[in-house]
Design a protein around this motif. Structure first.
Motif, short mmCIF file in Angstrom:
data_model
loop_
_atom_site.label_atom_id
_atom_site.label_comp_id
_atom_site.label_asym_id
_atom_site.label_seq_id
_atom_site.Cartn_x
_atom_site.Cartn_y
_atom_site.Cartn_z
N ALA A 87 0.83 -1.20 0.00
CA ALA A 87 0.00 0.00 0.00
C ALA A 87 0.87 1.26 0.00
CB ALA A 87 -0.93 0.00 1.21
N ALA A 88 1.93 1.25 0.80
CA ALA A 88 2.82 2.42 0.85
C ALA A 88 3.49 2.66 -0.50
CB ALA A 88 3.89 2.20 1.93
N LYS A 89 3.92 1.57 -1.15
CA LYS A 89 4.56 1.69 -2.46
C LYS A 89 3.58 2.23 -3.50
CE LYS A 89 7.00 -0.97 -5.99
NZ LYS A 89 7.47 -2.32 -6.42
N MET A 90 2.35 1.71 -3.49
CA MET A 90 1.36 2.15 -4.46
C MET A 90 0.94 3.59 -4.24
SD MET A 90 -1.07 -1.14 -5.32
CE MET A 90 -1.10 -1.92 -3.71
N ARG A 91 0.92 4.05 -3.01
CA ARG A 91 0.59 5.45 -2.73
C ARG A 91 1.63 6.39 -3.35
NH1 ARG A 91 -3.35 7.43 -0.05
NH2 ARG A 91 -4.80 6.05 1.05
N GLU A 92 2.90 6.00 -3.24
CA GLU A 92 3.95 6.82 -3.84
C GLU A 92 3.83 6.82 -5.36
OE1 GLU A 92 6.14 8.83 -2.28
OE2 GLU A 92 4.94 8.29 -0.53
N GLU A 93 3.51 5.66 -5.93
CA GLU A 93 3.35 5.57 -7.39
C GLU A 93 2.16 6.40 -7.85
OE1 GLU A 93 5.19 1.07 -7.99
OE2 GLU A 93 3.04 1.35 -7.78
N LEU A 94 1.08 6.39 -7.08
CA LEU A 94 -0.11 7.16 -7.44
C LEU A 94 0.13 8.66 -7.34
CD1 LEU A 94 -2.82 4.92 -5.79
CD2 LEU A 94 -2.79 5.59 -8.20
N LYS A 95 0.95 9.08 -6.38
CA LYS A 95 1.31 10.51 -6.30
C LYS A 95 1.96 10.96 -7.59
CE LYS A 95 2.11 10.90 -1.29
NZ LYS A 95 3.16 11.13 -0.25
N GLU A 96 2.85 10.11 -8.09
CA GLU A 96 3.55 10.43 -9.33
C GLU A 96 2.60 10.41 -10.52
OE1 GLU A 96 7.14 8.37 -11.82
OE2 GLU A 96 7.45 8.66 -9.67
N MET A 97 1.70 9.44 -10.55
CA MET A 97 0.76 9.33 -11.67
C MET A 97 -0.22 10.48 -11.71
SD MET A 97 0.06 5.20 -11.49
CE MET A 97 -0.92 5.06 -12.99
N LEU A 98 -0.47 11.10 -10.55
CA LEU A 98 -1.41 12.22 -10.48
C LEU A 98 -0.80 13.55 -10.90
CD1 LEU A 98 -3.37 11.45 -7.18
CD2 LEU A 98 -4.34 11.58 -9.50
N LEU A 99 0.53 13.57 -11.07
CA LEU A 99 1.16 14.81 -11.51
C LEU A 99 0.61 15.20 -12.88
CD1 LEU A 99 4.90 14.17 -10.60
CD2 LEU A 99 3.34 15.78 -9.50
N PRO A 100 0.35 16.50 -13.11
CA PRO A 100 -0.19 16.93 -14.40
C PRO A 100 0.78 16.60 -15.54
CG PRO A 100 0.53 18.82 -13.11
CD PRO A 100 0.55 17.64 -12.19
N LYS A 101 0.26 16.03 -16.58
CA LYS A 101 1.08 15.67 -17.73
C LYS A 101 1.28 16.88 -18.63
CE LYS A 101 1.32 12.46 -21.63
NZ LYS A 101 0.60 11.42 -22.41
#
Length: 358
Positions: A87-101
Protein backbone atom coordinates in the motif's frame (compact mmCIF):
# COMPACT_ATOMS: atom_id res chain seq x y z
CA UNK A 1 -5.25 12.40 -2.68
CA UNK A 2 -7.90 9.80 -1.88
CA UNK A 3 -10.68 12.24 -2.71
CA UNK A 4 -9.09 13.04 -6.07
CA UNK A 5 -8.60 9.36 -6.87
CA UNK A 6 -12.23 8.62 -5.98
CA UNK A 7 -13.33 11.37 -8.39
CA UNK A 8 -11.18 9.90 -11.16
CA UNK A 9 -12.65 6.43 -10.58
CA UNK A 10 -16.18 7.83 -10.67
CA UNK A 11 -15.47 9.62 -13.95
CA UNK A 12 -13.87 6.45 -15.33
CA UNK A 13 -16.98 4.41 -14.50
CA UNK A 14 -19.12 7.07 -16.15
CA UNK A 15 -17.07 6.77 -19.35
CA UNK A 16 -17.49 2.98 -19.24
CA UNK A 17 -21.27 3.43 -19.22
CA UNK A 18 -21.15 5.90 -22.10
CA UNK A 19 -19.01 3.56 -24.20
CA UNK A 20 -21.74 0.93 -24.00
CA UNK A 21 -24.39 3.43 -25.13
CA UNK A 22 -25.43 2.85 -28.77
CA UNK A 23 -25.91 6.58 -29.42
CA UNK A 24 -22.31 7.27 -28.35
CA UNK A 25 -20.93 4.41 -30.45
CA UNK A 26 -22.63 5.88 -33.52
CA UNK A 27 -20.93 9.26 -32.91
CA UNK A 28 -17.38 8.38 -33.99
CA UNK A 29 -15.77 11.66 -32.93
CA UNK A 30 -17.22 11.47 -29.41
CA UNK A 31 -16.48 7.74 -29.20
CA UNK A 32 -12.81 8.27 -30.14
CA UNK A 33 -12.40 10.99 -27.52
CA UNK A 34 -14.02 8.86 -24.83
CA UNK A 35 -11.80 5.90 -25.74
CA UNK A 36 -8.74 8.13 -25.56
CA UNK A 37 -9.74 9.37 -22.08
CA UNK A 38 -10.59 5.81 -21.01
CA UNK A 39 -7.20 4.44 -22.04
CA UNK A 40 -5.34 7.30 -20.35
CA UNK A 41 -7.25 6.82 -17.10
CA UNK A 42 -7.08 3.00 -17.00
CA UNK A 43 -3.56 2.63 -15.46
CA UNK A 44 -4.41 5.15 -12.72
CA UNK A 45 -7.76 3.56 -11.87
CA UNK A 46 -6.28 0.04 -11.85
CA UNK A 47 -3.52 1.19 -9.49
CA UNK A 48 -6.07 2.90 -7.23
CA UNK A 49 -8.21 -0.23 -7.07
CA UNK A 50 -5.13 -2.30 -6.24
CA UNK A 51 -4.37 0.17 -3.44
CA UNK A 52 -7.88 -0.18 -2.02
CA UNK A 53 -7.51 -3.97 -2.10
CA UNK A 54 -4.15 -3.82 -0.28
CA UNK A 55 -5.55 -1.49 2.38
CA UNK A 56 -8.60 -3.74 2.80
CA UNK A 57 -6.29 -6.74 3.28
CA UNK A 58 -4.32 -4.74 5.85
CA UNK A 59 -7.47 -3.95 7.83
CA UNK A 60 -8.48 -7.63 7.81
CA UNK A 61 -5.04 -8.67 9.04
CA UNK A 62 -5.12 -6.07 11.83
CA UNK A 63 -8.56 -7.30 12.90
CA UNK A 64 -7.22 -10.86 13.12
CA UNK A 65 -4.30 -9.65 15.22
CA UNK A 66 -6.61 -7.78 17.57
CA UNK A 67 -8.69 -10.93 17.98
CA UNK A 68 -5.85 -12.56 19.89
CA UNK A 69 -6.05 -15.99 18.20
CA UNK A 70 -2.47 -17.40 18.60
CA UNK A 71 -2.96 -19.85 15.71
CA UNK A 72 -3.58 -16.97 13.27
CA UNK A 73 -1.07 -14.50 14.69
CA UNK A 74 1.92 -15.44 12.53
CA UNK A 75 -0.17 -15.55 9.33
CA UNK A 76 -1.89 -12.27 10.16
CA UNK A 77 1.43 -10.53 10.91
CA UNK A 78 2.85 -11.67 7.58
CA UNK A 79 -0.26 -10.51 5.69
CA UNK A 80 -0.26 -7.16 7.51
CA UNK A 81 3.42 -6.56 6.72
CA UNK A 82 3.02 -7.41 3.02
CA UNK A 83 -0.16 -5.35 2.64
CA UNK A 84 1.32 -2.35 4.48
CA UNK A 85 4.44 -2.38 2.29
CA UNK A 86 2.42 -2.80 -0.93
CA UNK A 87 0.00 0.00 0.00
CA UNK A 88 2.82 2.42 0.85
CA UNK A 89 4.56 1.69 -2.46
CA UNK A 90 1.36 2.15 -4.46
CA UNK A 91 0.59 5.45 -2.73
CA UNK A 92 3.95 6.82 -3.84
CA UNK A 93 3.35 5.57 -7.39
CA UNK A 94 -0.11 7.16 -7.44
CA UNK A 95 1.31 10.51 -6.30
CA UNK A 96 3.55 10.43 -9.33
CA UNK A 97 0.76 9.33 -11.67
CA UNK A 98 -1.41 12.22 -10.48
CA UNK A 99 1.16 14.81 -11.51
CA UNK A 100 -0.19 16.93 -14.40
CA UNK A 101 1.08 15.67 -17.73
CA UNK A 102 2.78 18.11 -20.06
CA UNK A 103 0.32 18.36 -22.99
CA UNK A 104 3.28 18.87 -25.34
CA UNK A 105 4.94 15.56 -24.48
CA UNK A 106 3.29 13.58 -27.28
CA UNK A 107 4.11 16.16 -29.95
CA UNK A 108 6.81 16.08 -32.60
CA UNK A 109 9.92 18.05 -31.74
CA UNK A 110 11.86 20.79 -33.54
CA UNK A 111 15.59 21.14 -32.85
CA UNK A 112 17.70 24.22 -33.54
CA UNK A 113 21.44 23.86 -32.95
CA UNK A 114 23.77 26.87 -33.21
CA UNK A 115 27.55 27.03 -32.85
CA UNK A 116 28.51 29.14 -29.85
CA UNK A 117 31.89 30.18 -28.46
CA UNK A 118 34.89 28.56 -30.12
CA UNK A 119 34.81 29.47 -33.80
CA UNK A 120 35.25 26.58 -36.22
CA UNK A 121 35.62 24.10 -33.35
CA UNK A 122 32.17 25.13 -32.09
CA UNK A 123 30.72 24.56 -35.56
CA UNK A 124 32.32 21.10 -35.67
CA UNK A 125 30.84 20.31 -32.26
CA UNK A 126 27.41 21.44 -33.49
CA UNK A 127 27.71 18.89 -36.30
CA UNK A 128 28.58 16.19 -33.72
CA UNK A 129 25.40 17.00 -31.79
CA UNK A 130 23.39 16.96 -35.01
CA UNK A 131 24.69 13.46 -35.80
CA UNK A 132 24.02 12.32 -32.22
CA UNK A 133 20.34 13.26 -32.36
CA UNK A 134 20.02 11.83 -35.87
CA UNK A 135 21.33 8.48 -34.60
CA UNK A 136 19.03 8.63 -31.57
CA UNK A 137 16.05 9.07 -33.91
CA UNK A 138 17.21 6.19 -36.13
CA UNK A 139 17.68 3.89 -33.11
CA UNK A 140 14.15 4.60 -31.87
CA UNK A 141 12.62 4.44 -35.36
CA UNK A 142 11.56 8.07 -35.24
CA UNK A 143 11.23 10.07 -38.43
CA UNK A 144 14.05 12.59 -38.97
CA UNK A 145 13.69 15.59 -41.26
CA UNK A 146 16.41 18.16 -41.98
CA UNK A 147 15.00 21.67 -42.34
CA UNK A 148 17.93 24.05 -42.65
CA UNK A 149 21.71 23.83 -42.52
CA UNK A 150 24.40 26.50 -42.72
CA UNK A 151 27.60 24.48 -42.84
CA UNK A 152 31.29 25.33 -43.02
CA UNK A 153 34.07 24.28 -45.39
CA UNK A 154 35.58 22.01 -42.72
CA UNK A 155 32.33 20.09 -42.20
CA UNK A 156 31.02 22.00 -39.22
CA UNK A 157 27.60 23.58 -38.84
CA UNK A 158 27.09 27.21 -37.87
CA UNK A 159 23.39 26.52 -37.61
CA UNK A 160 21.13 23.56 -38.27
CA UNK A 161 17.45 22.88 -37.66
CA UNK A 162 15.54 19.63 -38.00
CA UNK A 163 12.38 17.88 -36.89
CA UNK A 164 11.99 14.51 -35.17
CA UNK A 165 8.53 12.98 -35.54
CA UNK A 166 7.05 10.21 -33.45
CA UNK A 167 4.90 9.49 -30.41
CA UNK A 168 6.39 11.06 -27.29
CA UNK A 169 9.31 12.66 -29.15
CA UNK A 170 9.12 15.98 -27.32
CA UNK A 171 8.51 14.34 -23.95
CA UNK A 172 11.78 12.41 -24.25
CA UNK A 173 13.97 15.06 -25.85
CA UNK A 174 12.82 18.28 -24.14
CA UNK A 175 15.61 17.96 -21.56
CA UNK A 176 18.24 18.56 -24.27
CA UNK A 177 17.54 22.30 -24.45
CA UNK A 178 20.40 24.50 -23.26
CA UNK A 179 24.12 25.10 -23.73
CA UNK A 180 26.27 22.03 -24.47
CA UNK A 181 30.00 22.39 -23.81
CA UNK A 182 32.83 20.34 -25.31
CA UNK A 183 36.39 19.98 -24.04
CA UNK A 184 38.77 18.40 -26.54
CA UNK A 185 41.89 18.93 -28.63
CA UNK A 186 40.81 20.39 -31.99
CA UNK A 187 42.15 18.77 -35.15
CA UNK A 188 43.58 22.16 -36.10
CA UNK A 189 45.53 22.43 -32.79
CA UNK A 190 49.17 21.50 -33.37
CA UNK A 191 50.24 21.93 -29.74
CA UNK A 192 47.76 19.40 -28.37
CA UNK A 193 46.00 21.93 -26.15
CA UNK A 194 42.47 21.27 -24.97
CA UNK A 195 39.94 23.82 -26.15
CA UNK A 196 36.52 24.54 -24.67
CA UNK A 197 33.73 25.32 -27.12
CA UNK A 198 29.95 25.48 -26.92
CA UNK A 199 26.83 24.93 -28.96
CA UNK A 200 23.31 26.02 -28.11
CA UNK A 201 20.44 23.55 -28.48
CA UNK A 202 16.84 24.76 -28.59
CA UNK A 203 14.10 22.12 -28.34
CA UNK A 204 10.55 23.13 -29.28
CA UNK A 205 7.29 21.17 -29.48
CA UNK A 206 5.68 21.33 -32.89
CA UNK A 207 3.03 24.05 -32.75
CA UNK A 208 -0.54 23.22 -33.68
CA UNK A 209 -2.86 25.56 -35.56
CA UNK A 210 -4.98 26.04 -32.47
CA UNK A 211 -2.01 26.69 -30.21
CA UNK A 212 -0.68 29.93 -31.65
CA UNK A 213 -2.32 32.40 -33.99
CA UNK A 214 0.29 34.00 -36.23
CA UNK A 215 -0.40 37.40 -37.81
CA UNK A 216 0.96 37.10 -41.35
CA UNK A 217 1.29 40.89 -41.57
CA UNK A 218 4.03 40.67 -38.95
CA UNK A 219 6.21 38.55 -41.25
CA UNK A 220 8.83 39.65 -43.76
CA UNK A 221 9.31 36.78 -46.21
CA UNK A 222 12.21 36.66 -48.67
CA UNK A 223 13.72 34.01 -50.94
CA UNK A 224 17.35 33.08 -51.50
CA UNK A 225 19.44 30.30 -52.98
CA UNK A 226 20.00 27.20 -50.90
CA UNK A 227 23.38 26.50 -49.37
CA UNK A 228 24.88 23.59 -47.46
CA UNK A 229 23.10 20.26 -47.11
CA UNK A 230 20.13 21.08 -49.27
CA UNK A 231 20.06 18.36 -51.90
CA UNK A 232 20.54 18.52 -55.66
CA UNK A 233 19.00 21.98 -56.04
CA UNK A 234 21.61 23.68 -53.87
CA UNK A 235 22.73 27.07 -55.25
CA UNK A 236 20.64 26.61 -58.41
CA UNK A 237 17.21 28.00 -57.61
CA UNK A 238 15.88 30.52 -55.12
CA UNK A 239 13.75 27.94 -53.32
CA UNK A 240 15.07 28.71 -49.83
CA UNK A 241 12.86 30.87 -47.60
CA UNK A 242 13.83 33.31 -44.88
CA UNK A 243 11.13 34.67 -42.58
CA UNK A 244 11.63 37.54 -40.14
CA UNK A 245 9.07 38.19 -37.43
CA UNK A 246 9.22 41.97 -37.34
CA UNK A 247 7.89 42.53 -33.79
CA UNK A 248 10.49 40.23 -32.17
CA UNK A 249 13.27 40.03 -34.78
CA UNK A 250 13.14 36.22 -34.84
CA UNK A 251 14.56 34.74 -38.05
CA UNK A 252 13.76 31.32 -39.52
CA UNK A 253 15.41 29.79 -42.60
CA UNK A 254 14.17 26.74 -44.47
CA UNK A 255 15.79 25.23 -47.55
CA UNK A 256 15.45 21.46 -47.41
CA UNK A 257 12.23 21.12 -49.41
CA UNK A 258 12.46 21.28 -53.18
CA UNK A 259 9.75 23.84 -53.71
CA UNK A 260 9.54 27.40 -52.46
CA UNK A 261 5.98 26.80 -51.21
CA UNK A 262 6.99 23.76 -49.14
CA UNK A 263 9.87 25.67 -47.58
CA UNK A 264 7.56 28.58 -46.79
CA UNK A 265 5.05 26.29 -45.05
CA UNK A 266 7.80 24.63 -43.01
CA UNK A 267 9.37 27.97 -42.04
CA UNK A 268 6.01 29.31 -40.87
CA UNK A 269 5.49 26.14 -38.82
CA UNK A 270 8.85 26.64 -37.07
CA UNK A 271 8.20 30.34 -36.51
CA UNK A 272 4.90 29.50 -34.82
CA UNK A 273 6.63 26.98 -32.56
CA UNK A 274 9.29 29.50 -31.53
CA UNK A 275 6.77 32.26 -30.87
CA UNK A 276 4.55 29.89 -28.91
CA UNK A 277 7.55 28.90 -26.76
CA UNK A 278 8.40 32.57 -26.16
CA UNK A 279 4.82 33.29 -25.12
CA UNK A 280 4.82 30.33 -22.75
CA UNK A 281 8.08 31.47 -21.11
CA UNK A 282 6.66 34.97 -20.71
CA UNK A 283 3.50 33.67 -19.03
CA UNK A 284 5.56 31.40 -16.76
CA UNK A 285 7.66 34.34 -15.59
CA UNK A 286 4.54 36.35 -14.85
CA UNK A 287 3.06 33.48 -12.82
CA UNK A 288 6.39 32.73 -11.07
CA UNK A 289 6.07 29.05 -11.92
CA UNK A 290 6.94 27.02 -15.01
CA UNK A 291 4.72 24.36 -16.47
CA UNK A 292 7.84 22.85 -17.96
CA UNK A 293 10.43 20.81 -16.14
CA UNK A 294 11.64 21.88 -12.70
CA UNK A 295 15.20 20.86 -13.63
CA UNK A 296 15.50 23.08 -16.69
CA UNK A 297 14.27 22.36 -20.20
CA UNK A 298 13.79 25.78 -21.71
CA UNK A 299 16.58 28.17 -20.80
CA UNK A 300 18.90 28.35 -23.80
CA UNK A 301 21.56 30.20 -21.78
CA UNK A 302 21.79 27.46 -19.15
CA UNK A 303 24.94 25.29 -19.41
CA UNK A 304 23.48 21.85 -19.05
CA UNK A 305 26.14 19.38 -20.14
CA UNK A 306 29.87 18.94 -20.74
CA UNK A 307 31.42 16.47 -23.19
CA UNK A 308 34.99 15.80 -22.02
CA UNK A 309 36.90 13.93 -24.74
CA UNK A 310 40.22 13.32 -22.89
CA UNK A 311 38.36 11.57 -20.05
CA UNK A 312 35.65 10.01 -22.25
CA UNK A 313 33.05 11.53 -19.92
CA UNK A 314 29.71 13.27 -20.36
CA UNK A 315 28.42 15.17 -17.32
CA UNK A 316 24.95 16.63 -16.95
CA UNK A 317 25.25 19.54 -14.53
CA UNK A 318 21.56 19.69 -13.62
CA UNK A 319 21.57 16.31 -11.89
CA UNK A 320 25.31 15.80 -11.39
CA UNK A 321 25.30 12.60 -13.43
CA UNK A 322 28.32 11.42 -15.43
CA UNK A 323 28.45 8.77 -18.15
CA UNK A 324 31.81 7.25 -19.09
CA UNK A 325 30.92 6.06 -22.58
CA UNK A 326 31.50 9.03 -24.86
CA UNK A 327 31.49 7.02 -28.15
CA UNK A 328 28.22 5.29 -27.28
CA UNK A 329 26.60 8.52 -26.14
CA UNK A 330 27.60 10.35 -29.33
CA UNK A 331 26.20 7.41 -31.31
CA UNK A 332 22.76 8.16 -29.89
CA UNK A 333 22.70 6.08 -26.70
CA UNK A 334 21.02 8.82 -24.63
CA UNK A 335 18.35 6.79 -22.84
CA UNK A 336 20.20 6.37 -19.56
CA UNK A 337 20.73 10.11 -19.23
CA UNK A 338 17.20 10.95 -20.39
CA UNK A 339 15.68 8.46 -17.91
CA UNK A 340 17.67 10.01 -15.05
CA UNK A 341 16.61 13.53 -16.07
CA UNK A 342 12.95 12.47 -16.29
CA UNK A 343 13.18 10.84 -12.83
CA UNK A 344 14.73 13.99 -11.35
CA UNK A 345 12.06 16.07 -13.02
CA UNK A 346 9.24 14.01 -11.50
CA UNK A 347 10.91 14.09 -8.08
CA UNK A 348 11.15 17.88 -8.25
CA UNK A 349 7.51 18.16 -9.29
CA UNK A 350 6.46 15.86 -6.43
CA UNK A 351 8.42 17.93 -3.93
CA UNK A 352 6.85 21.12 -5.29
CA UNK A 353 3.36 19.58 -5.17
CA UNK A 354 3.82 18.37 -1.59
CA UNK A 355 5.16 21.75 -0.44
CA UNK A 356 2.15 23.50 -1.99
CA UNK A 357 -0.19 21.03 -0.24
CA UNK A 358 1.51 21.62 3.10
Amino acid sequence: MDEKLAEVEKKYEGIEEQLSDASVVSDMEKYRQLMKDYKEMTPLVEKYRALKKAESDLREAEELLSGGDPDLKELAEEQASESREAAAKMREELKEMLLPKDPDDDKNVIFEIRAGAGGEEAALFASVLYRMYHMYADTHRLSFELIYCNDTELGGMKEVSFMIRGAGAYGRLKYESGVHRVQRVPETESQGRIQTSTATVAVLPESEESTYELNMEDLEITTHKSSGAGGQHVNKTESAIRIIHKPTGLVVDCQNERSQLQNKEKAIEIMKARLAAMEEEKQAEEQHSKRRSQIGTGDRSERIRTYNYPQGRITDHRIGMSVFDLPGFLNGDLDGMIDALATADRAAQLASSESETN
